[in-house]
Design an enzyme around this catalytic site. Structure first.
Site, short mmCIF file in Angstrom:
data_model
loop_
_atom_site.label_atom_id
_atom_site.label_comp_id
_atom_site.label_asym_id
_atom_site.label_seq_id
_atom_site.Cartn_x
_atom_site.Cartn_y
_atom_site.Cartn_z
CB CYS A 146 -0.92 0.29 1.15
SG CYS A 146 -2.10 1.39 1.04
NE ARG A 204 -1.03 -8.29 7.42
CZ ARG A 204 0.59 -7.73 6.92
NH1 ARG A 204 0.82 -6.98 7.16
NH2 ARG A 204 0.32 -7.14 5.24
CD GLU A 251 -1.88 -9.32 3.77
OE1 GLU A 251 -1.77 -9.20 4.82
OE2 GLU A 251 -0.77 -9.55 2.71
NE ARG A 297 3.36 -11.42 10.51
CZ ARG A 297 4.24 -11.00 9.55
NH1 ARG A 297 3.95 -10.23 9.06
NH2 ARG A 297 5.40 -11.05 9.86
#
Length: 409
Positions: A143, A228, A181, A226
């Site tokens: 992104c 996401r 994701e 983590r």
């Protein structure tokens, strides 16, 4: 009365031990002493939503989900195959995997010679030949920042970014459902404007977006913290079925670094011996003083000043610096360079960075998945991957959804 240890409660609620102590002092959550060890009753944890979700987990039923017909997928930005492996485990068949990075492509081809791996820039690929022939498109699109200021917040405003090509693939293929994701930070990037551009673009191409959700991998049989952001879109002609999509069931416990390294729930053997990067002599001497689960603030003031240099006087916790993992908790997010000063990932007991295989296990890659390229490239592939078990859980949700809409068509 069933009791669980303070470490288990800390992991379950994703709060540090010191916060549990604060809660004990103010009466929010009071422990029970058992043989000199702090424990908590399961009943006392029911005030927390996440505890209820874990205790009431239907994971064992959830993993019985099987495809009722052949479902196919295109995987974009495939990397070293974390998402693809998890999806494959559910019975989804990949018709194409696209990745630009040579070493990651070599990893995919080495481990799955029969996969159709297309190496190259997504911007140069025409996906039209797969129109109406593929059920699912997945991908963790990188992104890059794109401003929404003064624009229409639509599909064309994403041009020049890799999200544009992710959306273009969806437009050309017309899958029933897509999974995107990204990092959690996308939620608030550019004060939320970036996500608004993405939402409008998805609407422009004829898909209905389920409200984006941040999933913590540690709740899906991944020994790692983590997080996401997951985007799920359903083609508009199927949007009437959208309520049938259910995000994954959570696993019935939170796994730790010990679960990654030792024979048990995740793996049939202890972690294989493997070569990794090493610390320079002086850094190793300093890191040896960091306790299990600790970081730079656990050093003496003299060593703090030496290790942190100018950063010693700056604000912020800088909790990734001189960080040693703990066997008793999930790992911090696995990164691309485990010996980098800002994102240290020191072995819990030995004074060295994690090896490639240890990092891969924390990402829930199977031991027979062999990464290609130089050692630094292998670490990078692992750090960039979606944890396999998180992808597996998402894949089960997708299969369940496709099974449901197949019944109605």
């Amino acid at each position: 009365m069933e009791l669980i240890t303070e470490y288990e409660v800390s992991n379950l609620l994703d709060v540090p031990l010191h916060r549990l102590n604060t809660w004990a002092n103010n009466g929010k959550l009071v422990p029970v002493e058992s043989n000199g060890v702090k424990k908590y009753s399961k009943e006392s944890l029911l005030k927390f939503d996440i505890a209820n979700e874990i205790f009431d987990s239907k994971w064992n039923e959830f993993i019985q989900t099987k495809p009722k017909k052949k479902y196919t997928s295109i995987e974009l930005f495939a990397g070293a195959g974390g998402m693809a492996l998890g999806m494959e485990k559910t019975g989804i068949e990949h018709v194409l995997l696209n990745e630009i990075e040579k070493n990651a492509c070599n990893t995919l081809r080495f481990n799955r010679p029969k996969w159709n791996v297309l190496e190259g820039d997504i911007q140069n690929i025409d996906f039209s030949e797969y129109k109406n022939q593929v059920d699912i498109v997945t991908g963790g699109f990188p992104c890059q920042a794109f401003s929404s200021a003064g624009k229409k917040l639509g599909f064309e405003d994403t041009r020049g970014t890799l999200f544009f090509d992710f959306a273009r693939c969806i437009t050309e293929v017309r899958p029933k459902i897509f999974i995107g994701e990204n990092v959690k930070g996308l939620l608030n990037h550019d004060k939320g404007n970036t996500l608004e551009v993405i939402k409008q673009a998805i609407k422009d191409i004829g898909y209905t977006l389920i409200e984006p959700r941040v999933l913590k991998a540690m709740y899906y049989k991944v020994p790692q913290k983590r997080e996401r952001l997951i985007l799920v879109g359903v083609r508009n002609d199927l949007a009437k079925h959208i309520s049938k999509f259910k995000f994954p069931e959570k696993y019935h416990s939170v796994l730790t670094v010990s679960d990654a390294f030792k024979k048990g729930e995740l793996f049939d053997t202890d972690v294989p011996k493997d070569q990794g990067v090493e610390y320079p002599k002086r850094k190793k001497e300093i890191m040896e003083q960091v306790p299990e689960g600790g970081y730079w603030r656990d050093l003496s003031d003299e060593l703090q000043r030496e290790y942190m240099a100018g950063s010693y006087f700056l604000g912020g916790g800088k909790t990734g610096l001189a960080r040693r993992l703990s066997m008793k908790t999930p790992s911090l997010t696995i990164v691309c360079a485990p010996a980098m000063k800002q994102t240290e990932r020191c072995h819990p007991i030995e004074t060295r960075p994690l090896t490639v295989r240890e990092s891969a296990r924390i990402q829930t890659f199977p031991d027979d998945w062999e990464f290609q390229g130089a050692k630094g490239q292998q670490y990078k592939q692992i750090g960039n991957a979606v944890p396999v078990n998180l992808a597996y859980a998402l894949g089960l949700s997708v299969v369940d959804f496709l099974n449901e809409i197949t019944k109605d068509t």
